[in-house]
Design an enzyme around this catalytic site. Structure first.
Site, short mmCIF file in Angstrom:
data_model
loop_
_atom_site.label_atom_id
_atom_site.label_comp_id
_atom_site.label_asym_id
_atom_site.label_seq_id
_atom_site.Cartn_x
_atom_site.Cartn_y
_atom_site.Cartn_z
CB CYS A 135 -0.93 -0.01 1.22
SG CYS A 135 -1.95 1.46 1.32
CB CYS A 138 -0.83 2.65 3.94
SG CYS A 138 -2.24 1.90 3.15
CG ASP A 139 2.85 1.37 4.61
OD1 ASP A 139 2.38 1.93 5.61
OD2 ASP A 139 2.62 0.19 4.32
#
Ligand SMILES: Cc1cc2nc3c(=O)[nH]c(=O)nc-3n(C[C@H](O)[C@H](O)[C@H](O)COP(=O)(O)OP(=O)(O)OC[C@H]3O[C@@H](n4cnc5c(N)ncnc54)[C@H](O)[C@@H]3O)c2cc1C
Length: 312
Positions: A135, A138-139
């Site tokens: 992701c 997200c990261d």
């Protein structure tokens, strides 16, 4: 039959589930949508969407999900948090087992989507969540000015690698073939991006580190040579596998585990429909997921109306 809880249960709150919920509740079916996390599915982890009609300037995944959820709830769709663990689908009244209770319904739409596939290389399980991710949204911000490895060659891998370059100073895109599968416009952007170096004809063979990812080993499939790269993290996008752990054997699936459904999204069992990425389909996108879901909800409506008349 008055004690049947719902007309229809929709499993999964991604684009397919939310669309099925919208159509079914707007058709005045008493409908519940079960989602194990927050509604949105894979779209929640998508940074930017440019190929969903109606948003010529593009839209972020979370914004699109908010709009889809709000629209479905306007028609009184009940959304419940829970994980479906098993189902009994052979009878006319279906039962769906959640963590803490059982729900009964006349029809079921399975829209449980898909999850990222693993590579199956040493270090992958050890470091998942500690430097390995699927992701970027997200990261990626954790890797400001970092060096990253990315694996894959399809639309998702290339789109998300481009996103990584907003943060990282370098992205090694590891691809097993000598050309990408991603759509042409994405390829053009990747080739023009000075931060992306594509390692052609190559596979990731292991991931090493102490507490977090520190090094990936890449094997060139033509020369068999292995090269170690020092990296801060590794993103893996090599396809998806269906979320069907809860599915009884009586539902027909293909060789990859995806649910077989006909043009009306009917599975091998009457009253059980499938929509979106969980289905055997040639294209897994938001547009195809919502198209499936509209058909599945309409088919379910006809099925449930006929069944209720029969039972009355
Ligand atoms: C990084 C990334 C970028 C992408 N970019 C694009 C793009 O730009 N354009 C595009 O069109 N598509 C894109 N896609 C693909 C798109 O997101 C999917 O095709 C779409 O989300 C499929 O929708 P779905 O509803 O079928 O499944 P999903 O989105 O997978 O949703 C399924 C839902 O079911 C839930 N679920 C699963 N099992 C259970 C259970 N047992 N009980 C309860 N709930 C359960 C899951 O938690 C999930 O929320 C992208 C995907 C990824 C991963």
């Amino acid at each position: 039959m008055n004690d049947v809880d719902f007309d229809l249960v929709v499993i999964g709150g991604g684009p397919a589930g939310l669309t099925a919920g919208l159509y079914a509740s707007r058709a005045r079916l008493k409908t519940i949508l079960i989602e194990r996390l927050s509604p949105g599915g894979q779209v929640l982890i998508t940074d930017w969407i440019e190929n969903y009609p109606g948003y010529p300037e593009g839209i972020s995944g979370p914004d699109l999900v908010d709009k889809m959820t709000a629209q479905a709830q306007q028609f009184d769709l009940k959304i419940e948090t829970g994980e479906v663990s098993s189902m009994a689908l052979s009878d006319r009244v279906k039962t769906i087992q959640l963590d803490s209770k059982t729900i009964s319904a006349y029809g079921v739409i399975i829209a449980s989507g898909a999850s990222p596939k693993k590579l199956g290389v040493p270090g992958e399980d050890t470091f998942f969540g500690r430097g390995i991710s699927s992701c970027a949204t997200c990261d990626a911000p954790f890797y400001k000015d970092g060096i990253l490895a990315a694996v894959g060659g399809g639309d998702t891998a290339v789109q998300e690698s481009l996103y990584l370059t907003k943060f990282a100073k370098k992205v090694y895109l590891i691809h097993r073939r000598d050309q990408l599968r991603a759509e042409a416009v994405l390829q053009e952007r990747a080739f023009a991006n000075g931060k992306i170096e594509i390692l052609w004809d190559s596979v990731l063979s292991r991931i090493d580190g102490l507490s977090n990812v520190e090094e990936v080993t890449v094997k060139n499939l033509k020369t068999e040579a292995e090269t170690a790269y020092t990296v801060d993290g590794c993103f893996i996008w090599v396809g998806t596998q269906p979320n069907t752990e809860f599915l009884p054997d009586s539902v027909s699936i293909d060789d990859g585990g995806f649910i077989n459904a006909d043009a009306k999204m009917q599975t091998s069992l009457p009253g059980v429909f499938a929509a979106g990425d969980v289905r055997n389909t040639p294209l897994r996108q938001i547009a195809t997921a919502i198209g499936d879901a509209a058909i599945a909800a309409s088919s379910a409506e006809h099925y449930i109306d006929a069944l209720k008349s029969e039972l009355a």
